[in-house]
Every structure is written in C-alpha cells, then in structure tokens.
Design a protein around this motif. Structure first.
Motif, PDB file in Angstrom:
ATOM      1  N   HIS A 155      49.758-103.005  60.330  1.00 34.03           N
ATOM      2  CA  HIS A 155      48.908-101.997  59.701  1.00 34.03           C
ATOM      3  C   HIS A 155      49.106-100.662  60.401  1.00 34.03           C
ATOM      4  O   HIS A 155      49.779-100.566  61.424  1.00 34.03           O
ATOM      5  N   GLN A 156      48.519 -99.628  59.844  1.00 36.17           N
ATOM      6  CA  GLN A 156      48.678 -98.292  60.392  1.00 36.17           C
ATOM      7  C   GLN A 156      47.786 -98.109  61.612  1.00 36.17           C
ATOM      8  O   GLN A 156      46.777 -98.806  61.767  1.00 36.17           O
ATOM      9  N   PRO A 157      48.135 -97.195  62.516  1.00 33.02           N
ATOM     10  CA  PRO A 157      47.284 -96.947  63.688  1.00 33.02           C
ATOM     11  C   PRO A 157      45.956 -96.337  63.273  1.00 33.02           C
ATOM     12  O   PRO A 157      45.855 -95.667  62.240  1.00 33.02           O
ATOM     13  N   ALA A 158      44.942 -96.605  64.090  1.00 32.42           N
ATOM     14  CA  ALA A 158      43.607 -96.080  63.820  1.00 32.42           C
ATOM     15  C   ALA A 158      43.107 -95.328  65.043  1.00 32.42           C
ATOM     16  O   ALA A 158      43.584 -95.530  66.163  1.00 32.42           O
ATOM     17  N   CYS A 214      39.431 -82.462  65.154  1.00 33.38           N
ATOM     18  CA  CYS A 214      39.689 -83.479  64.131  1.00 33.38           C
ATOM     19  C   CYS A 214      41.068 -83.283  63.516  1.00 33.38           C
ATOM     20  O   CYS A 214      41.805 -84.246  63.271  1.00 33.38           O
ATOM     21  N   ILE A 215      41.427 -82.026  63.262  1.00 38.34           N
ATOM     22  CA  ILE A 215      42.744 -81.734  62.691  1.00 38.34           C
ATOM     23  C   ILE A 215      43.848 -82.135  63.658  1.00 38.34           C
ATOM     24  O   ILE A 215      44.852 -82.745  63.274  1.00 38.34           O
ATOM     25  N   GLN A 216      43.664 -81.811  64.949  1.00 43.90           N
ATOM     26  CA  GLN A 216      44.662 -82.177  65.950  1.00 43.90           C
ATOM     27  C   GLN A 216      44.776 -83.684  66.082  1.00 43.90           C
ATOM     28  O   GLN A 216      45.869 -84.237  66.212  1.00 43.90           O
ATOM     29  N   ASN A 217      43.623 -84.365  66.030  1.00 41.19           N
ATOM     30  CA  ASN A 217      43.627 -85.823  66.119  1.00 41.19           C
ATOM     31  C   ASN A 217      44.379 -86.438  64.944  1.00 41.19           C
ATOM     32  O   ASN A 217      45.143 -87.396  65.115  1.00 41.19           O
ATOM     33  N   ALA A 218      44.178 -85.882  63.752  1.00 47.90           N
ATOM     34  CA  ALA A 218      44.880 -86.379  62.570  1.00 47.90           C
ATOM     35  C   ALA A 218      46.386 -86.169  62.707  1.00 47.90           C
ATOM     36  O   ALA A 218      47.186 -87.033  62.315  1.00 47.90           O
ATOM     37  N   GLU A 219      46.788 -85.034  63.272  1.00 48.39           N
ATOM     38  CA  GLU A 219      48.213 -84.765  63.474  1.00 48.39           C
ATOM     39  C   GLU A 219      48.815 -85.739  64.482  1.00 48.39           C
ATOM     40  O   GLU A 219      49.934 -86.234  64.298  1.00 48.39           O
ATOM     41  N   ASP A 220      48.057 -86.030  65.546  1.00 53.77           N
ATOM     42  CA  ASP A 220      48.535 -86.996  66.541  1.00 53.77           C
ATOM     43  C   ASP A 220      48.709 -88.374  65.914  1.00 53.77           C
ATOM     44  O   ASP A 220      49.690 -89.079  66.189  1.00 53.77           O
ATOM     45  N   LEU A 221      47.749 -88.773  65.078  1.00 53.74           N
ATOM     46  CA  LEU A 221      47.845 -90.070  64.405  1.00 53.74           C
ATOM     47  C   LEU A 221      49.068 -90.128  63.497  1.00 53.74           C
ATOM     48  O   LEU A 221      49.748 -91.156  63.412  1.00 53.74           O
TER      49      LEU A 221
END
Length: 228
Positions: A126-129, A140-147
């Motif tokens: 599955h995808q990382p969470a 939040c935007i940076q966290n989404a980019e890291d994910l």
C-alpha cells in the motif's frame, strides 16, 4: 510463569565441553535472522548491525531473514533494504505469516532468485501514510510533498524488484493490495514457494541431518519441490 529465552547447547570446535547459550544467539551465529514483529527504529538498528557484523565476520556465508511483519515506519524499512543491497553475502528473504507494508519492501530486497514465500503467506502493498495531520497550511503542503517523494521511491523499488511498469505499481498502491503466495509469485515479488507438499522438513525429523543449521536449511530449500 514466563519461560524467558530458551537456551540450547553449543560446542565450539576448539572446546571439549558444550556451553549453554540463548536460542537467538545460536540462530544468529548460524546467520538466521528474524523480523517477526512490527518494525520500529530499535528493531531496524538491530537487524542492520547484525547483517553488517555477520558480513564482516564472513562475507561468503549467505544470510537468511525470516519475515512475519505487519509493517512499520518507512525510514527503518528502507535502511534495512539498502543494507541488504550493500553487504557482500546473498540474503535469503523468507515470508511466513504476513509481510505487509514495509515488510513487503524488505521481502523484495532479498537476493534475486532467493526471495521465498511459504504456502500460507500473505503479502500486502500500500501507499505510505503520515501520522502528522495538525499544523499550519505551509507545513501540510510540505508534508504532502514529502509523502509524494517517498511514494515515488517506493514505486521505483517495487518496479525494479518485480520488473513491472511504474504505472501498474502506482495504481496498485492506491489501496491495500493483498496477495497470496501464488499471486505474489506471479506478481514478481518472490521467486519461490517452498513447502507446497507440506512435508516435515528434515531438521524437524527425529533422525535429522547433522551440520550447520544454515547448510541444512539451504539443502532443504534446494530439495523441497520449490516452484520457480
């Protein structure tokens, strides 16, 4: 009353008398390693240090990693994966029970041709969470980019180890993707299924072979009707 870690007799070839040692220390000496609980930093560090030490001790001896793991943090899992690619010995990865999430990444990191599933094993991708959900919008935007970057790295690993197209892997990671041993073999995440006949392995029989456990295990894999 808890029994603690069992002890087994061990006799060095230069010593006359056997000594008692912890079961896991004996298995580690035979280059049998275990990931049989959810992954975390401590377990990751222990496995990495053991692999490196055994590699330095004898770079010609194969290592066997038994996996029954429901997953865990990405970073320790990738560290174990990279270690298996770095050390000189070939590493067998053997899944019994389940290899889910990062457990499946570690399973895929075994030496090509020596990634093994037992018949009743389950594998899940599955995808990382992320567990980080609070904070200002910029974080939040940076966290989404890291994910997204981590997901791309995981897709690249799966694609390299299974020879599947990245777009196929990317779509499969959108949900929890469970597979049986047979399906995992077809997917390309393992190379062999061992013990299809469910016969008792030689090292469990009363009149078993003598010699290093790892050599007995190696011979058993080679003669147990494995499927390629």
């Amino acid at each position: 009353m808890p029994l603690g870690v069992p002890k087994v007799p061990h006799q060095h070839y230069e010593e006359e008398d056997a000594i008692w040692m912890d079961l896991y220390n004996k298995l580690y000496e035979e280059r049998l390693l275990f990931l049989v609980k959810p992954l975390d930093d401590e377990i990751g560090n222990q496995l990495i240090s053991m692999m490196v030490y055994l590699s330095l001790d004898d770079a010609t001896q194969e290592q066997f990693l038994f996996i029954h793991c429901t997953g865990g943090p990405v970073i320790p899992g990738l560290a174990i994966y990279d270690t298996m690619q770095y050390i000189a010995p070939e590493v067998y990865t053997m899944v019994l029970g389940i290899a889910a999430s990062m457990g499946s990444i570690i399973l895929s990191g075994g030496y090509l041709g020596k990634r093994i599933a037992f018949p009743s094993a389950t594998i899940m991708l599955h995808q990382p969470a992320s567990t980080w959900t609070n904070g200002v919008s910029s974080r939040c935007i940076q966290n989404a980019e890291d994910l997204r970057m981590i997901r791309e790295l995981i897709v690249e690993i799966y694609a390299e180890r299974t020879k599947k197209e990245k777009c196929v892997i990317w779509n499969d990671l959108d949900r929890d993707h469970f597979m049986s041993a047979e399906e995992t073999l077809e997917y390309g995440l393992v190379d062999l299924i061992i013990g299809k006949k469910r016969r008792a392995p030689s090292w469990l029989k009363k009149e078993r072979k003598r010699g290093p456990i790892r050599r007995i295990l190696h011979d058993e894999i080679a003669s147990s009707g494995i499927r390629i």
